[in-house]
Design a protein around this motif. Structure first.
Motif, PDB file in Angstrom:
ATOM      1  N   LYS A  26      54.023  48.917  30.324  1.00 26.31           N
ATOM      2  CA  LYS A  26      53.400  50.155  29.858  1.00 26.31           C
ATOM      3  C   LYS A  26      53.441  50.168  28.343  1.00 26.31           C
ATOM      4  CE  LYS A  26      53.152  55.005  31.059  1.00 26.31           C
ATOM      5  NZ  LYS A  26      53.677  56.051  31.947  1.00 26.31           N
ATOM      6  N   ILE A  27      52.293  49.886  27.732  1.00 27.18           N
ATOM      7  CA  ILE A  27      52.213  49.797  26.277  1.00 27.18           C
ATOM      8  C   ILE A  27      52.274  51.178  25.643  1.00 27.18           C
ATOM      9  CG2 ILE A  27      50.717  49.099  24.356  1.00 27.18           C
ATOM     10  CD1 ILE A  27      49.740  46.827  26.133  1.00 27.18           C
ATOM     11  N   SER A  28      51.564  52.131  26.220  1.00 24.97           N
ATOM     12  CA  SER A  28      51.564  53.503  25.722  1.00 24.97           C
ATOM     13  C   SER A  28      51.411  54.442  26.897  1.00 24.97           C
ATOM     14  CB  SER A  28      50.424  53.718  24.715  1.00 24.97           C
ATOM     15  OG  SER A  28      49.178  53.690  25.378  1.00 24.97           O
ATOM     16  N   ARG A  29      51.345  55.730  26.585  1.00 23.80           N
ATOM     17  CA  ARG A  29      51.222  56.709  27.651  1.00 23.80           C
ATOM     18  C   ARG A  29      49.868  56.638  28.344  1.00 23.80           C
ATOM     19  NH1 ARG A  29      53.130  62.095  24.638  1.00 23.80           N
ATOM     20  NH2 ARG A  29      51.652  61.268  23.116  1.00 23.80           N
ATOM     21  N   ALA A  30      48.874  56.007  27.730  1.00 18.38           N
ATOM     22  CA  ALA A  30      47.544  55.946  28.306  1.00 18.38           C
ATOM     23  C   ALA A  30      47.099  54.535  28.657  1.00 18.38           C
ATOM     24  CB  ALA A  30      46.538  56.560  27.327  1.00 18.38           C
ATOM     25  N   PHE A  31      47.931  53.520  28.384  1.00 15.85           N
ATOM     26  CA  PHE A  31      47.479  52.151  28.586  1.00 15.85           C
ATOM     27  C   PHE A  31      48.634  51.290  29.088  1.00 15.85           C
ATOM     28  CE2 PHE A  31      46.704  47.874  26.509  1.00 15.85           C
ATOM     29  CZ  PHE A  31      45.835  47.448  27.495  1.00 15.85           C
ATOM     30  N   SER A  32      48.353  50.527  30.145  1.00 20.57           N
ATOM     31  CA  SER A  32      49.350  49.595  30.662  1.00 20.57           C
ATOM     32  C   SER A  32      48.653  48.307  31.091  1.00 20.57           C
ATOM     33  CB  SER A  32      50.111  50.202  31.849  1.00 20.57           C
ATOM     34  OG  SER A  32      49.233  50.510  32.909  1.00 20.57           O
ATOM     35  N   LEU A  33      49.434  47.234  31.174  1.00 19.47           N
ATOM     36  CA  LEU A  33      48.926  45.923  31.555  1.00 19.47           C
ATOM     37  C   LEU A  33      49.607  45.451  32.833  1.00 19.47           C
ATOM     38  CD1 LEU A  33      48.814  43.974  28.162  1.00 19.47           C
ATOM     39  CD2 LEU A  33      46.848  44.649  29.549  1.00 19.47           C
ATOM     40  N   ILE A  39      35.293  45.468  36.209  1.00 24.12           N
ATOM     41  CA  ILE A  39      35.532  46.795  35.634  1.00 24.12           C
ATOM     42  C   ILE A  39      35.404  47.830  36.740  1.00 24.12           C
ATOM     43  CG2 ILE A  39      34.747  48.524  33.989  1.00 24.12           C
ATOM     44  CD1 ILE A  39      33.641  46.327  32.261  1.00 24.12           C
ATOM     45  N   ASN A  40      36.406  48.699  36.874  1.00 26.31           N
ATOM     46  CA  ASN A  40      36.366  49.856  37.786  1.00 26.31           C
ATOM     47  C   ASN A  40      36.596  51.116  36.968  1.00 26.31           C
ATOM     48  OD1 ASN A  40      38.148  47.630  39.600  1.00 26.31           O
ATOM     49  ND2 ASN A  40      36.270  48.400  40.491  1.00 26.31           N
ATOM     50  N   ALA A  41      35.816  52.153  37.216  1.00 23.46           N
ATOM     51  CA  ALA A  41      35.951  53.381  36.434  1.00 23.46           C
ATOM     52  C   ALA A  41      35.663  54.602  37.297  1.00 23.46           C
ATOM     53  CB  ALA A  41      34.991  53.367  35.240  1.00 23.46           C
ATOM     54  N   GLU A  43      42.005  25.087  53.232  1.00 27.42           N
ATOM     55  CA  GLU A  43      41.804  25.087  51.788  1.00 27.42           C
ATOM     56  C   GLU A  43      42.923  25.890  51.127  1.00 27.42           C
ATOM     57  OE1 GLU A  43      37.885  26.809  51.205  1.00 27.42           O
ATOM     58  OE2 GLU A  43      38.747  28.772  50.880  1.00 27.42           O
ATOM     59  N   PHE A  44      43.252  25.530  49.873  1.00 25.23           N
ATOM     60  CA  PHE A  44      44.333  26.170  49.135  1.00 25.23           C
ATOM     61  C   PHE A  44      43.782  26.740  47.832  1.00 25.23           C
ATOM     62  CE2 PHE A  44      46.299  23.037  51.853  1.00 25.23           C
ATOM     63  CZ  PHE A  44      47.432  23.688  52.346  1.00 25.23           C
ATOM     64  N   ALA A  45      44.371  27.839  47.385  1.00 20.95           N
ATOM     65  CA  ALA A  45      43.889  28.483  46.162  1.00 20.95           C
ATOM     66  C   ALA A  45      45.057  28.977  45.322  1.00 20.95           C
ATOM     67  CB  ALA A  45      42.969  29.655  46.495  1.00 20.95           C
ATOM     68  N   ASP A  46      44.929  28.813  44.003  1.00 14.63           N
ATOM     69  CA  ASP A  46      45.852  29.387  43.029  1.00 14.63           C
ATOM     70  C   ASP A  46      45.090  30.475  42.280  1.00 14.63           C
ATOM     71  OD1 ASP A  46      48.441  27.574  42.853  1.00 14.63           O
ATOM     72  OD2 ASP A  46      46.720  26.241  43.148  1.00 14.63           O
ATOM     73  N   SER A  47      45.635  31.699  42.310  1.00 11.10           N
ATOM     74  CA  SER A  47      44.940  32.864  41.753  1.00 11.10           C
ATOM     75  C   SER A  47      45.735  33.445  40.594  1.00 11.10           C
ATOM     76  CB  SER A  47      44.756  33.925  42.845  1.00 11.10           C
ATOM     77  OG  SER A  47      44.155  35.081  42.321  1.00 11.10           O
ATOM     78  N   TYR A  48      45.044  33.658  39.448  1.00 15.07           N
ATOM     79  CA  TYR A  48      45.648  34.235  38.250  1.00 15.07           C
ATOM     80  C   TYR A  48      44.843  35.481  37.873  1.00 15.07           C
ATOM     81  CZ  TYR A  48      47.447  29.443  37.902  1.00 15.07           C
ATOM     82  OH  TYR A  48      48.030  28.219  38.152  1.00 15.07           O
ATOM     83  N   GLU A  49      45.537  36.538  37.438  1.00 14.91           N
ATOM     84  CA  GLU A  49      44.845  37.798  37.159  1.00 14.91           C
ATOM     85  C   GLU A  49      45.558  38.583  36.056  1.00 14.91           C
ATOM     86  OE1 GLU A  49      43.608  41.880  39.590  1.00 14.91           O
ATOM     87  OE2 GLU A  49      44.342  40.110  40.656  1.00 14.91           O
ATOM     88  N   ASN A  63      39.945  50.550  34.670  1.00 16.95           N
ATOM     89  CA  ASN A  63      40.716  49.319  34.689  1.00 16.95           C
ATOM     90  C   ASN A  63      39.778  48.126  34.495  1.00 16.95           C
ATOM     91  OD1 ASN A  63      39.990  49.573  37.703  1.00 16.95           O
ATOM     92  ND2 ASN A  63      40.832  47.515  37.582  1.00 16.95           N
ATOM     93  N   ILE A  64      40.204  47.210  33.645  1.00 15.95           N
ATOM     94  CA  ILE A  64      39.429  46.021  33.307  1.00 15.95           C
ATOM     95  C   ILE A  64      40.271  44.802  33.655  1.00 15.95           C
ATOM     96  CG2 ILE A  64      38.232  44.772  31.483  1.00 15.95           C
ATOM     97  CD1 ILE A  64      37.964  47.398  29.983  1.00 15.95           C
ATOM     98  N   SER A  65      39.713  43.902  34.469  1.00 12.86           N
ATOM     99  CA  SER A  65      40.465  42.740  34.947  1.00 12.86           C
ATOM    100  C   SER A  65      39.751  41.451  34.560  1.00 12.86           C
ATOM    101  CB  SER A  65      40.620  42.774  36.471  1.00 12.86           C
ATOM    102  OG  SER A  65      41.320  43.910  36.894  1.00 12.86           O
ATOM    103  N   GLY A  66      40.543  40.436  34.238  1.00 10.43           N
ATOM    104  CA  GLY A  66      40.057  39.079  34.104  1.00 10.43           C
ATOM    105  C   GLY A  66      40.799  38.216  35.102  1.00 10.43           C
ATOM    106  N   TYR A  67      40.106  37.266  35.751  1.00  8.27           N
ATOM    107  CA  TYR A  67      40.767  36.482  36.783  1.00  8.27           C
ATOM    108  C   TYR A  67      40.261  35.036  36.778  1.00  8.27           C
ATOM    109  CZ  TYR A  67      36.462  37.578  39.385  1.00  8.27           C
ATOM    110  OH  TYR A  67      35.147  37.720  39.771  1.00  8.27           O
ATOM    111  N   TYR A  68      41.092  34.162  37.328  1.00  8.51           N
ATOM    112  CA  TYR A  68      40.750  32.751  37.476  1.00  8.51           C
ATOM    113  C   TYR A  68      41.250  32.289  38.840  1.00  8.51           C
ATOM    114  CZ  TYR A  68      41.040  27.666  37.003  1.00  8.51           C
ATOM    115  OH  TYR A  68      40.923  26.324  37.216  1.00  8.51           O
ATOM    116  N   LEU A  69      40.357  31.657  39.615  1.00 13.83           N
ATOM    117  CA  LEU A  69      40.686  31.205  40.964  1.00 13.83           C
ATOM    118  C   LEU A  69      40.376  29.720  41.068  1.00 13.83           C
ATOM    119  CD1 LEU A  69      41.604  32.292  43.778  1.00 13.83           C
ATOM    120  CD2 LEU A  69      39.188  32.485  44.358  1.00 13.83           C
ATOM    121  N   TYR A  70      41.418  28.926  41.340  1.00  9.40           N
ATOM    122  CA  TYR A  70      41.265  27.476  41.483  1.00  9.40           C
ATOM    123  C   TYR A  70      41.505  27.121  42.947  1.00  9.40           C
ATOM    124  CZ  TYR A  70      42.282  22.489  41.117  1.00  9.40           C
ATOM    125  OH  TYR A  70      42.297  21.131  41.293  1.00  9.40           O
TER     126      TYR A  70
END
Length: 791
Positions: free
Chosen positions: A539-546, A643-645, A584-590, A603-610
């Motif tokens: 929680k970076i601030s009262r209005a923003f967290s990662l 992006i979800n809003a 099949e196998f997958a490694d998921s990063y988000e 909320n804004i997400s970036g992801y990578y799926l191998y």
């Protein structure tokens, strides 16, 4: 009345806490609320702290049994808003802090004589919550969901898409594990089409877990969707009943009943009805080498009578031990008349043959499941829990089909046929989970799971020769599938005021055996894998967290991926399984950023799926026949953003939106064919909700899915719109709903396979669905909606 007041206040504070910020105790306000006429304490009232400058909510609390409250704030420029059911709201604007703690003393509230004797409180709107390793979608009374089944509800969930054939994808990726109440279930089996048994009124919330922790079964390379069903907790007798009608046929009656005492909670839901699902399809097979072309146009309608009942009970042995037993039974009677016209053209594009193929199919589908669960809560902490559960389920299908060919031009080359299918699926799951909060911030979880899947499919085909029926041994097969999975896991988590982390590891052994009894072909696979997971939030601030997460997942081949069975409805377009298919196998990063403002949550997400050993459906072209089968082809890299809003513009207008974009890179070679390619895919949703006068609500839900490349061609994009309107009657005890799904009948699927020697095109469409429903509650129940709405 007190319980209703407490319920109202609790809901209010939950809503407020979702919009409030982290609180400090620099300034403290206390006092006591009393009835202005009787002098009695007013418990469970909402006390809300507002900023005198911005008028935003800073904090909120409920009064205790004696009407006392104590609430902190980080600003001295504030005023109080006080609300309680049955009383006139009060506002205290003059608050001066001479010391850090001010006591307002006795505050009198006066009754509102216009308030009705009984107040009905309902959770109207669907809401989204963000947790350490998941997003929780609390299903409200969204009117566009009237008459919906679980698949249609899922299509309204951010990040989730359900295509016209009912295939579920998460961020554009298939291989999703569907759970019911955190466990595998026959109700979640796609091939059994069983999700249609679950209706909107039965669902409490849906959890979307794109990066599941090691606590969960590792199945599902794209993630997990957990459907949590309602289990009423109100004391006394309550329930509701509903009626629905629609076009195409969607007629049903359903009800729910709940009886709760100190020791027992008895609950049941039941329904029956009749529904129709039309289907329109077209296809083209073009042999580029010879110039031959085959066109087909088909219309099908699936008619179904259905009956289902869910019944269960919670037995509170004592305050620390609870035993739950529940069961579900459903029975369906199907007919599926289909008419397909075929046109065969030679190399000169002249019609050489044409005929109509008529199908008459009927089937019976029994389904049942049971769930026995024991939960022990330890005395030192209510979150210190030991839970054991066992789940058993069965789905069967007894189906017969008659295919008659009527030739219009040319020479008859294909005989009339008949088929018979005897299918069963029996699943058993045994699960043990232990959760121990070692401290206020550190929690340990461990457990084990043993799962058995036993499936059989006996399929026979007969060809007509004169007045005789001759078995077709090349198409007849009896396929047996048996899979056992043993898993153990452990996780540890730390969750402080600003920072949290959860680390886990899971070990799973898979033992799979398949057998084609006709040819004695066997396939045995036995493998053991580790599945680590890591989640963290700050929680970076009262209005923003990662939030950030990593997990490793597996997608195991299922019965229909392995079984060489196919349907002969269209003998020029055949789908088969592959007994040699590997998992099949997958490694998921988000990485996700969560923003909370007064009127906007984002909320804004970036992801990578191998993904390795990727399963793709590949087409083979033989004698002008398209044969599609799954194979393992190389690897896939997918990088994307989402992006979800939610924006509350006014009291009468709310907007919910999402957008997802993914870029993928495919690399693979199969049988000397290069499958390397790259592409992108995106989707968007927008829901607009209007609160109109006279207790009328209007909702419009629009969706778009882009076109995307496949290993041999592409799938086209499409857009569609759903809408609903609702009117409440008798202070909410009754509700009338009208919904229209796919208003413009634009939800279609087109796929193209474009290869040097052949070209394939397929088209399918469901069409528009209209549902009108009426619901009425009795006792202390809430108006519900039940329908047999299904994919």
């Amino acid at each position: 009345m007190k319980s209703l007041i407490k319920l109202f206040a609790s809901i209010g504070i939950v809503v407020l806490s979702g919009n409030s910020l982290a609180q400090s105790e620099k300034w403290l306000i206390s006092g006591q609320l009393t009835d202005g006429e009787t002098g009695e304490a007013v418990p469970y009232a909402a006390v809300i702290v507002h900023s005198s400058v911005t008028h935003t909510i800073l904090n909120g609390i409920t009064t205790n049994d004696q009407g006392n409250f104590k609430v902190g704030t980080d600003s001295s420029a504030v005023y109080l808003e006080i609300k309680s059911v049955g009383y006139i709201p009060d506002t205290i604007r003059t608050i001066r802090f001479n010391t850090p703690h001010i006591n307002l003393g006795e505050i009198k509230l006066f009754r509102d004589n216009q308030i009705l004797e009984q107040v009905q409180v309902t959770a109207e709107r669907s809401t989204m919550e963000f947790k350490l390793d998941r997003r929780v979608y609390n299903v409200g009374s969204d009117i566009s969901s009237t008459g919906m089944g679980a698949l249609e509800i899922l299509n309204n969930i951010p990040s989730v898409n359900v295509d016209i054939e009912g295939q579920i994808s998460l961020r554009g990726n298939t291989g999703v594990q569907i759970l019911i109440d955190g466990k595998p279930s026959v109700l979640a089996d796609e091939q059994g089409n069983a999700l249609g048994t679950i209706t909107a009124d039965m669902v409490e919330r849906i959890e979307v877990i794109t990066n599941p922790s090691a606590k969960y079964n590792a199945e599902g390379t794209s993630g997990i969707i957990n459907i949590v069903l309602k289990k009423e907790e109100k004391k006394g007798i309550n329930g509701s009943i509903s009626l629905n009608t629609g076009y195409p046929n969607n007629h049903s009656i359903g009800g729910s009943l709940n009886l709760r005492t100190e020791k027992f909670n008895f609950f049941t839901q039941f329904g029956a009805g009749y529904r129709s699902m039309p289907w329109e399809s077209k296809s083209t097979n073009r042999n580029i080498t010879s110039g031959d072309r085959i066109e087909s146009e088909g219309n099908s309608i699936k008619n179904e009578n259905f009956y289902n009942i869910t019944i269960g009970t919670d037995y509170h042995i004592n305050e620390r031990n609870v035993l739950t037993l529940s069961g579900n039974f459903a029975y369906e009677l199907e007919t599926n008349p289909t008419q397909t016209a075929f046109y065969l053209y030679d190399e000169n594009q002249e019609l050489s043959s044409s005929y109509n193929r008529t199908e008459k199919t009927k089937a019976t589908n029994p389904k049942w499941q049971y769930d026995l669960q024991y939960q022990k809560t330890f005395t030192n902490n209510k979150e210190h829990i030991l839970q054991f559960s066992t789940l058993g389920s069965f789905f069967g299908k007894d189906q017969s089909s008659d295919f008659e060919n009527e030739y219009l031009t040319g020479i008859a080359s294909d005989p009339s046929q008949r088929t018979a299918t005897d299918f069963y699926q029996a699943d058993y799951t045994f699960k043990l989970d232990y959760t121990n909060p070692l401290t206020k911030t550190i929690t340990l979880e461990t457990g084990a799971l043993y799962e058995i899947n036993d499936v059989g499919n006996d399929y026979s085909v007969d060809n007509q020769l004169g007045d005789s029926w001759i078995p077709d041994t090349s198409l007849t097969n009896n396929f047996e599938y048996n899979q056992k999975v043993l898993g153990i896991y452990t996780t540890g988590s730390y969750e402080g005021k600003k920072w949290g982390v959860k680390l886990g590891v899971r070990l799973e052994n898979t033992d799979l055996k398949t057998l084609l009894t006709n040819t004695n072909e066997r396939n045995t696979q036995n493998y053991t894998n580790f599945f680590p997971s890591l989640h963290t939030s700050y929680k970076i601030s009262r209005a923003f967290s990662l939030q950030a997460g990593y997990s490793r997942r597996i997608f195991r081949p299922r019965l229909w991926d392995l079984n060489p069975f196919f349907n002969i409805r269209n003998t020029y377009n055949i789908r088969t399984g592959n007994p040699d298919l590997q998992p099949e196998f997958a490694d998921s990063y988000e990485l996700t950023g969560v923003f909370l403002f007064e009127k906007l949550s984002l909320n804004i997400s970036g992801y990578y799926l191998y993904t390795t050993n990727v399963t793709e459906r590949v087409s083979y072209f033989e004698n002008n026949v398209n044969i599609t089968t799954p194979i393992n082809v190389g690897i896939r890299h997918k990088t994307g953003g989402e992006i979800n809003a939610k924006y509350t513009a006014t009291k009468w207008l709310t907007l919910n939106g999402e957008a997802n974009y993914g870029y993928f890179l495919r690399k693979g070679v199969f049988e000397n064919q290069n499958f390397d390619f790259e592409g992108s895919q995106w989707s968007g949703k927008l829901t607009v909700k209007f609160k109109l006068p006279a207790d009328i609500d209007l909702e419009i839900n629009s969706n778009y899915q882009s076109a995307y490349k496949t290993v041999q061609g592409k799938v086209s994009g499409f857009a569609f719109v759903d809408a609903g309107i609702r009117k409440r009657l008798w202070k909410g005890k009754g509700v009338i709903n009208l919904s229209i799904r796919d208003i413009f009948a634009s939800r279609i699927r087109e796929s193209i396979v474009d290869q040097p020697s052949y070209y394939l095109y397929s088209f399918s469409k469901r069409g528009r669905f209209i549902t009108l429903g009426f619901s009425y509650s009795f006792g202390k129940g809430e108006a519900m909606t039940y329908s047999g709405g299904k994919r």
